[in-house]
Design an enzyme around this catalytic site. Structure first.
Site, mmCIF file in Angstrom:
data_model
loop_
_atom_site.group_PDB
_atom_site.id
_atom_site.type_symbol
_atom_site.label_atom_id
_atom_site.label_comp_id
_atom_site.label_asym_id
_atom_site.label_seq_id
_atom_site.Cartn_x
_atom_site.Cartn_y
_atom_site.Cartn_z
ATOM 1 N N SER A 185 0.831 -1.198 0.000
ATOM 2 C CA SER A 185 0.000 0.000 0.000
ATOM 3 C C SER A 185 0.872 1.257 0.000
ATOM 4 O O SER A 185 2.084 1.204 0.236
ATOM 5 C CB SER A 185 -0.922 0.000 1.217
ATOM 6 O OG SER A 185 -0.158 -0.049 2.411
ATOM 7 N N THR A 244 -5.826 4.389 7.146
ATOM 8 C CA THR A 244 -7.260 4.267 7.446
ATOM 9 C C THR A 244 -7.595 4.490 8.914
ATOM 10 O O THR A 244 -8.763 4.444 9.290
ATOM 11 C CB THR A 244 -7.772 2.884 7.008
ATOM 12 O OG1 THR A 244 -6.987 1.861 7.652
ATOM 13 C CG2 THR A 244 -7.634 2.716 5.500
ATOM 14 N N ASP A 276 4.984 -10.721 3.970
ATOM 15 C CA ASP A 276 4.345 -10.319 5.225
ATOM 16 C C ASP A 276 2.850 -10.570 5.043
ATOM 17 O O ASP A 276 2.164 -9.798 4.369
ATOM 18 C CB ASP A 276 4.617 -8.845 5.505
ATOM 19 C CG ASP A 276 4.020 -8.378 6.835
ATOM 20 O OD1 ASP A 276 3.492 -9.224 7.583
ATOM 21 O OD2 ASP A 276 4.080 -7.168 7.110
ATOM 22 N N THR A 294 6.861 -13.434 7.563
ATOM 23 C CA THR A 294 6.980 -12.595 8.763
ATOM 24 C C THR A 294 5.608 -12.303 9.380
ATOM 25 O O THR A 294 5.199 -11.134 9.463
ATOM 26 C CB THR A 294 7.695 -11.271 8.435
ATOM 27 O OG1 THR A 294 6.907 -10.532 7.475
ATOM 28 C CG2 THR A 294 9.083 -11.521 7.874
ATOM 29 N N THR A 323 6.992 -11.933 14.320
ATOM 30 C CA THR A 323 7.588 -10.651 14.703
ATOM 31 C C THR A 323 7.153 -10.145 16.065
ATOM 32 O O THR A 323 7.851 -9.323 16.666
ATOM 33 C CB THR A 323 7.270 -9.590 13.638
ATOM 34 O OG1 THR A 323 5.845 -9.543 13.438
ATOM 35 C CG2 THR A 323 7.952 -9.942 12.320
ATOM 36 N N PRO A 353 5.138 2.247 25.498
ATOM 37 C CA PRO A 353 3.732 2.533 25.823
ATOM 38 C C PRO A 353 3.053 3.468 24.825
ATOM 39 O O PRO A 353 2.704 4.608 25.138
ATOM 40 C CB PRO A 353 3.831 3.181 27.207
ATOM 41 C CG PRO A 353 5.168 3.851 27.196
ATOM 42 C CD PRO A 353 6.071 2.966 26.395
ATOM 43 N N GLY A 360 4.981 -2.876 11.286
ATOM 44 C CA GLY A 360 5.099 -4.209 10.699
ATOM 45 C C GLY A 360 5.719 -4.157 9.312
ATOM 46 O O GLY A 360 6.568 -4.993 8.961
ATOM 47 N N ASP A 361 5.306 -3.177 8.516
ATOM 48 C CA ASP A 361 5.868 -3.013 7.170
ATOM 49 C C ASP A 361 7.358 -2.690 7.243
ATOM 50 O O ASP A 361 8.162 -3.220 6.473
ATOM 51 C CB ASP A 361 5.136 -1.876 6.438
ATOM 52 C CG ASP A 361 3.632 -2.040 6.460
ATOM 53 O OD1 ASP A 361 3.159 -3.163 6.250
ATOM 54 O OD2 ASP A 361 2.925 -1.047 6.694
#
Length: 335
Positions: free
Chosen positions: A49, A84, A150, A181, A219, A252, A259-260
């Protein structure tokens, strides 16, 4: 001295004639230097994306890989104004037919040689099926293509893609992957195994090895309040995999695009250390942790409560940490 109109016209036209004559003498197209003079690292096709503002998908993956020395060609599976998580977003979604048209354009010009394919969020079965065709096409050009997948499907017990994508990933995509992953939830969906312990995580990796990929990195796994990464490298089929864990410091706040970024870093470093997935993971995790700390500190300096919403990562400001990470979190190998 007065200048005649005819003299002025001649002076203006002659550079154009010279340019056209030079152009006509160019009988061949100049080489694509990323192909003619490839880097030591590789050439990556990244299908993910894209957002105009913020860092998710390709916006989160391309820049770090370039900093690590890779030529990266991005194809944007979606192009949105922003991610989003904002109240609204606008944009376009690429369909499978449009993806294939881009691949055909590359093929027509002999531009389809890639060392790596990287895929992230994919929102439809039709697009994912086209990805399968892309993998086969790329491997027909380079049989040694490394496919890093992924399998973005959801997190924390919640799917955010159609349920039927899980089946396609499990049955068709995972067998073609070189490295996978998933997060904890995605690993559970792909294996059918509930991960409640480190042993469960290691078993999930073994199940995924049997399905295809030689390298698996879960991950993020939360066990007993601790956040872990569990990695596994099966260097030969049927061989016992080398497995390890990294205990990750919890920060925190909630961040987008991590993740990407993590998968891109794992691709980048595992290619530099092909026989040491644990070292590659140490470098990737340490980079991500430094970047997240910087992001958190910058929001606090701006007077914003970082626990009130998701945070955009400070990618550009962290380029030194991406190039030369200080490894603070070490891998512990399982016996």
């Amino acid at each position: 001295m007065p200048i005649s109109l005819s003299t002025t016209t001649t002076t203006l036209r002659s550079p154009t004639r010279n340019f056209r004559s030079r152009k006509s003498r160019m009988s061949t197209t100049p080489p694509v230097l990323s192909l003619a003079l490839p880097s030591d690292t590789g050439r990556v096709l990244s299908i993910q994306s894209h957002t105009v503002q913020g860092y998710v998908g390709n916006k989160s993956a391309v820049f770090p890989l370039q900093l690590l020395g890779y030529d990266v060609d991005p194809i944007n599976s979606v192009q949105f104004s922003n991610h989003t998580g904002y109240p609204t977003f606008k944009g376009q979604v690429l369909n499978g037919e449009q993806l294939w048209e881009l691949i055909e354009g590359l093929e027509a010009n002999d531009l389809l040689f890639y060392t790596h394919l990287l895929t992230g969020y994919i929102g439809s079965v039709s697009f994912l099926n086209t990805i399968l065709e892309v993998i086969n096409k790329l491997r027909s050009v380079n049989p040694n293509l490394t496919y890093v997948c992924d399998p973005v499907m959801g997190d924390e017990g919640k799917l955010y893609v159609p349920e039927e994508l899980v089946h396609v990933y499990r049955e068709k995509v995972v067998p073609l992957a070189s490295m996978l992953t998933p997060n904890q939830f995605e690993a559970e969906k792909l294996t059918g195994l509930r991960i409640n312990s480190e042993e469960d995580g290691r078993e999930a990796c073994a199940i995924l090895h049997a399905a295809g990929p030689s390298k698996v990195v879960i991950t993020s796994i939360t066990i007993g309040g601790l956040l872990l990464l569990i990695g596994s490298h099966q260097k030969e089929k049927g061989q016992k995999p080398e497995q390890f864990k990294i205990l990750i410091n919890k920060i925190p706040a909630y961040f987008t695009g991590t993740g990407d970024l993590m998968t891109a870093l794992l691709l980048g470093w595992s290619n530099k250390y092909p026989d040491s997935l644990d070292k590659a993971a140490e470098l990737a995790v340490s980079t991500l942790q430094a970047l997240l700390r910087r992001t958190l500190d910058d929001y606090k300096r701006a007077g914003y409560d970082p626990t009130s919403s998701s945070l955009e990562i400070r990618l550009i400001q962290s380029q030194d940490e991406i190039r030369k990470p200080n490894v603070e979190l070490k891998a512990e190998r399982y016996s």
